[in-house]
Design a protein around this motif. Sequence first.
Motif, PDB file in Angstrom:
ATOM      1  N   ILE A  73       0.851  -1.188   0.000  1.00 50.00           N
ATOM      2  CA  ILE A  73       0.000   0.000   0.000  1.00 50.00           C
ATOM      3  C   ILE A  73       0.885   1.236   0.000  1.00 50.00           C
ATOM      4  CG2 ILE A  73      -1.908  -1.193   1.144  1.00 50.00           C
ATOM      5  CD1 ILE A  73      -1.096   0.240   3.747  1.00 50.00           C
ATOM      6  N   SER A  74       0.317   2.363  -0.414  1.00 52.76           N
ATOM      7  CA  SER A  74       1.100   3.581  -0.529  1.00 52.76           C
ATOM      8  C   SER A  74       1.439   4.154   0.838  1.00 52.76           C
ATOM      9  CB  SER A  74       0.332   4.619  -1.341  1.00 52.76           C
ATOM     10  OG  SER A  74      -0.817   5.029  -0.631  1.00 52.76           O
ATOM     11  N   GLU A  75       2.451   4.997   0.849  1.00 54.71           N
ATOM     12  CA  GLU A  75       2.831   5.675   2.092  1.00 54.71           C
ATOM     13  C   GLU A  75       1.685   6.532   2.616  1.00 54.71           C
ATOM     14  OE1 GLU A  75       6.343   8.679   3.744  1.00 54.71           O
ATOM     15  OE2 GLU A  75       6.242   8.128   1.634  1.00 54.71           O
ATOM     16  N   SER A  76       0.981   7.207   1.696  1.00 51.69           N
ATOM     17  CA  SER A  76      -0.099   8.092   2.130  1.00 51.69           C
ATOM     18  C   SER A  76      -1.240   7.301   2.764  1.00 51.69           C
ATOM     19  CB  SER A  76      -0.616   8.916   0.959  1.00 51.69           C
ATOM     20  OG  SER A  76      -1.118   8.086  -0.081  1.00 51.69           O
ATOM     21  N   LEU A  77      -1.586   6.158   2.182  1.00 47.57           N
ATOM     22  CA  LEU A  77      -2.649   5.341   2.762  1.00 47.57           C
ATOM     23  C   LEU A  77      -2.207   4.770   4.102  1.00 47.57           C
ATOM     24  CD1 LEU A  77      -5.399   3.941   2.681  1.00 47.57           C
ATOM     25  CD2 LEU A  77      -4.351   2.099   1.330  1.00 47.57           C
ATOM     26  N   TYR A  78      -0.973   4.306   4.161  1.00 44.72           N
ATOM     27  CA  TYR A  78      -0.453   3.762   5.414  1.00 44.72           C
ATOM     28  C   TYR A  78      -0.533   4.806   6.523  1.00 44.72           C
ATOM     29  CZ  TYR A  78       2.774   1.532   8.702  1.00 44.72           C
ATOM     30  OH  TYR A  78       3.333   0.974   9.825  1.00 44.72           O
ATOM     31  N   LYS A  82      -2.934   4.682   9.734  1.00 45.83           N
ATOM     32  CA  LYS A  82      -2.234   4.623  11.024  1.00 45.83           C
ATOM     33  C   LYS A  82      -2.720   5.730  11.953  1.00 45.83           C
ATOM     34  CE  LYS A  82       2.355   4.765  13.146  1.00 45.83           C
ATOM     35  NZ  LYS A  82       3.835   4.853  12.910  1.00 45.83           N
ATOM     36  N   ALA A  83      -2.832   6.946  11.434  1.00 46.33           N
ATOM     37  CA  ALA A  83      -3.299   8.066  12.261  1.00 46.33           C
ATOM     38  C   ALA A  83      -4.715   7.822  12.760  1.00 46.33           C
ATOM     39  CB  ALA A  83      -3.229   9.365  11.455  1.00 46.33           C
ATOM     40  N   TYR A  84      -5.549   7.255  11.901  1.00 45.91           N
ATOM     41  CA  TYR A  84      -6.939   6.966  12.274  1.00 45.91           C
ATOM     42  C   TYR A  84      -7.005   5.941  13.406  1.00 45.91           C
ATOM     43  CZ  TYR A  84     -11.843   5.588  11.677  1.00 45.91           C
ATOM     44  OH  TYR A  84     -13.169   5.302  11.888  1.00 45.91           O
ATOM     45  N   VAL A  85      -6.221   4.860  13.272  1.00 49.52           N
ATOM     46  CA  VAL A  85      -6.210   3.816  14.303  1.00 49.52           C
ATOM     47  C   VAL A  85      -5.596   4.345  15.592  1.00 49.52           C
ATOM     48  CG1 VAL A  85      -5.349   1.534  14.920  1.00 49.52           C
ATOM     49  CG2 VAL A  85      -6.154   1.964  12.588  1.00 49.52           C
ATOM     50  N   LYS A  86      -4.518   5.129  15.476  1.00 55.15           N
ATOM     51  CA  LYS A  86      -3.878   5.684  16.665  1.00 55.15           C
ATOM     52  C   LYS A  86      -4.827   6.594  17.433  1.00 55.15           C
ATOM     53  CE  LYS A  86      -0.184   6.163  18.094  1.00 55.15           C
ATOM     54  NZ  LYS A  86       0.363   5.651  19.379  1.00 55.15           N
ATOM     55  N   THR A  87      -5.624   7.354  16.706  1.00 53.40           N
ATOM     56  CA  THR A  87      -6.591   8.233  17.375  1.00 53.40           C
ATOM     57  C   THR A  87      -7.585   7.413  18.189  1.00 53.40           C
ATOM     58  OG1 THR A  87      -6.401   9.921  15.651  1.00 53.40           O
ATOM     59  CG2 THR A  87      -8.397   9.950  17.005  1.00 53.40           C
ATOM     60  N   ALA A  88      -8.071   6.333  17.594  1.00 54.54           N
ATOM     61  CA  ALA A  88      -8.997   5.460  18.315  1.00 54.54           C
ATOM     62  C   ALA A  88      -8.328   4.837  19.535  1.00 54.54           C
ATOM     63  CB  ALA A  88      -9.517   4.370  17.378  1.00 54.54           C
ATOM     64  N   GLU A 100       0.037  -5.023  17.003  1.00 57.28           N
ATOM     65  CA  GLU A 100      -1.418  -4.836  17.010  1.00 57.28           C
ATOM     66  C   GLU A 100      -1.812  -3.639  16.151  1.00 57.28           C
ATOM     67  OE1 GLU A 100      -2.054  -6.647  21.529  1.00 57.28           O
ATOM     68  OE2 GLU A 100      -1.961  -4.480  21.183  1.00 57.28           O
ATOM     69  N   LEU A 101      -1.035  -2.570  16.250  1.00 53.64           N
ATOM     70  CA  LEU A 101      -1.296  -1.392  15.425  1.00 53.64           C
ATOM     71  C   LEU A 101      -1.151  -1.744  13.943  1.00 53.64           C
ATOM     72  CD1 LEU A 101      -1.731   1.669  15.064  1.00 53.64           C
ATOM     73  CD2 LEU A 101       0.747   1.958  15.397  1.00 53.64           C
ATOM     74  N   LEU A 102      -0.085  -2.453  13.591  1.00 54.33           N
ATOM     75  CA  LEU A 102       0.136  -2.840  12.201  1.00 54.33           C
ATOM     76  C   LEU A 102      -0.995  -3.718  11.692  1.00 54.33           C
ATOM     77  CD1 LEU A 102       2.103  -2.758   9.773  1.00 54.33           C
ATOM     78  CD2 LEU A 102       3.148  -4.845  10.703  1.00 54.33           C
ATOM     79  N   THR A 103      -1.449  -4.657  12.523  1.00 57.65           N
ATOM     80  CA  THR A 103      -2.545  -5.543  12.121  1.00 57.65           C
ATOM     81  C   THR A 103      -3.808  -4.746  11.827  1.00 57.65           C
ATOM     82  OG1 THR A 103      -1.634  -7.364  13.448  1.00 57.65           O
ATOM     83  CG2 THR A 103      -3.968  -7.499  12.839  1.00 57.65           C
ATOM     84  N   LEU A 107      -5.962  -4.454   8.310  1.00 53.52           N
ATOM     85  CA  LEU A 107      -7.386  -4.790   8.181  1.00 53.52           C
ATOM     86  C   LEU A 107      -8.196  -3.594   7.688  1.00 53.52           C
ATOM     87  CD1 LEU A 107      -7.944  -6.961  11.399  1.00 53.52           C
ATOM     88  CD2 LEU A 107      -7.376  -7.713   9.079  1.00 53.52           C
ATOM     89  N   GLN A 108      -7.893  -2.406   8.217  1.00 52.61           N
ATOM     90  CA  GLN A 108      -8.629  -1.221   7.796  1.00 52.61           C
ATOM     91  C   GLN A 108      -8.277  -0.823   6.356  1.00 52.61           C
ATOM     92  OE1 GLN A 108     -11.125   0.701   9.567  1.00 52.61           O
ATOM     93  NE2 GLN A 108     -11.104  -1.336  10.501  1.00 52.61           N
ATOM     94  N   ALA A 109      -7.017  -1.008   5.956  1.00 49.05           N
ATOM     95  CA  ALA A 109      -6.634  -0.710   4.568  1.00 49.05           C
ATOM     96  C   ALA A 109      -7.353  -1.639   3.601  1.00 49.05           C
ATOM     97  CB  ALA A 109      -5.118  -0.837   4.411  1.00 49.05           C
ATOM     98  N   PHE A 110      -7.450  -2.914   3.961  1.00 46.37           N
ATOM     99  CA  PHE A 110      -8.166  -3.861   3.099  1.00 46.37           C
ATOM    100  C   PHE A 110      -9.654  -3.510   3.026  1.00 46.37           C
ATOM    101  CE2 PHE A 110      -4.772  -7.098   4.554  1.00 46.37           C
ATOM    102  CZ  PHE A 110      -3.907  -6.669   3.565  1.00 46.37           C
ATOM    103  N   GLU A 111     -10.202  -3.105   4.159  1.00 45.38           N
ATOM    104  CA  GLU A 111     -11.625  -2.749   4.183  1.00 45.38           C
ATOM    105  C   GLU A 111     -11.874  -1.480   3.351  1.00 45.38           C
ATOM    106  OE1 GLU A 111     -15.423  -3.653   4.966  1.00 45.38           O
ATOM    107  OE2 GLU A 111     -13.764  -4.818   5.799  1.00 45.38           O
TER     108      GLU A 111
END
Length: 534
Positions: A73-78, A82-88, A100-103, A107-111
């Motif tokens: 996946i692209s750097e921008s998507l990553y 990542k920022a979205y998951v970290k906020t949660a 766990e963060l990487l996982t 999953l969110q990138a695939f979704e």
Amino acid sequence: MAIDLSLDRIRAVLAQLPQYTRPTIHITGTNGKGSVVALLSSILQASNITTGRFTSPHLVARYDSICINGSPISESLYDEVKAYVKTADDQIHAGLTNFELLTLIALQAFERNQVDVVVLEVGLGGRLDATNIVPDDAIWVSGLTAVDLDHQAFLGGSVEAIAREKAAIARPGRPFVLGPQLAHPDVAYVVHDVVKERGAHLLDHIRISKDIDGDPTSFALSQERFSPPLGDTFLASLPCFPDTILKGRLPLCGEHQLQNLSVALTVISALFTHPPPTTMTSRCDVYKSRISPSTITKGIESVRWPGRLSFHSVPTPDAPDSQELVVLADGAHNAASAATLSAYITHLLSHLHPPETTRPRRLNLIYILGLSHSPPKTPLETLSPLFPPTLPNNGHQLDVQISVAILPFIPPTDMPWIKIEPSVNIRTTINQLFTPDQVEKFGLQVRDFLQPNSTAAAQTETHITNTELPLNGALVEALKWASSASHRDQDEGGMCLVIVAGSLYLVADFYRYLIHIGRGPDVYPDPFLGQSTN
């Protein structure tokens, strides 16, 4: 954060994120699970099925853990996910581990990309691995490759205990594929009990036949332009296509890859023989309609999985215009994988072209080794299958000389628990494994390359370009050392094979070197070179 096996943190954060709904194939095991994931992904892609792939650890950089149709996946998507998951995570103070963060990023990138099917590799164990957070109604098939001793500090001190942890990814009502357990047959009994307890359907792997008539009998190691040995040809019959015999050549080298292929093909067959969860029946029926014997064969024959008995012809740092080094790169990091590497080296030596004279042929085996410090696993356990090498008894006279370079690897990004085995321990182990007579017989030379270049070895969080990748200075020096020996042997009519092994992290350093010198496409045909997925 160090390894802390628990699903509490990731469950809490997952509840704050959009629901994960992708049909998922979940693969665990000690050895071979990455190869099975690569095979499955390649087959699905060949069948025109958009495929997400999550593997760990990353190889060249963190982005290659998360791929869509074979490209990271692209750097921008990553960064965005990542920022979205970290906020949660921050909002509920869960304290996710790096894995766990990487996982969750995967999953969110695939979704977000609405991929058709995800092939998910377990990181460590199974029962408490972060990937086991995927809901039951998203799991299509689960599978288990060969189980052996590794990570005992986290998974248990016996093969049976480890097998129990790994088999616990089985899901109620879903098929669970049991791969070959040649080294530890009793694993099958443990797995049977766990799968039954969890209400899953146990499927034994299909048998793969080796097509002997289709295999070359020998290859040249000293030819001017090196061509790597071909993989095994195979014959297979799938329950889902009972009237068709699959036949093709598996590019992944080593007979153990036929065992991994049997797992992958059983998983593919299970997609047909066992209905998916009702929540995704219609979607999965569409995907199944695209899979055929021809697409399966095409996917197998186009699979790539770098760092697993992978051959490369490599220019040397000090003499880029001279004859290139032949390098065999393999992330053998435990006793079982080291035994596989050792058996393959013996196989190679037994299939060298017959000599043109009656004189013994000189062959210099140059090992470039780096190990992780991972108690209770010891260097002796890992290196015992490799040293001294087993020479073939095929009538060919070989004068085998052995050289060993010991060096550190660059610790992988976001994995602070990975430690480097001190070189003195590796050297002491090698001295234990060779008797004085064997030291003389093989002309054993051992040299330490202690420090990588401090600037080049700095870890990087940047995306991949030829200038931003970290470079292991010790590896460059070891390759120069190997080059001088190789040139000397070739001038005298001998042969040379360089083996980069002992840790997948050292193999990653080797691949970064290839990318630095413009040989990236030799490692990866399209990822990492500006073709990442948005």
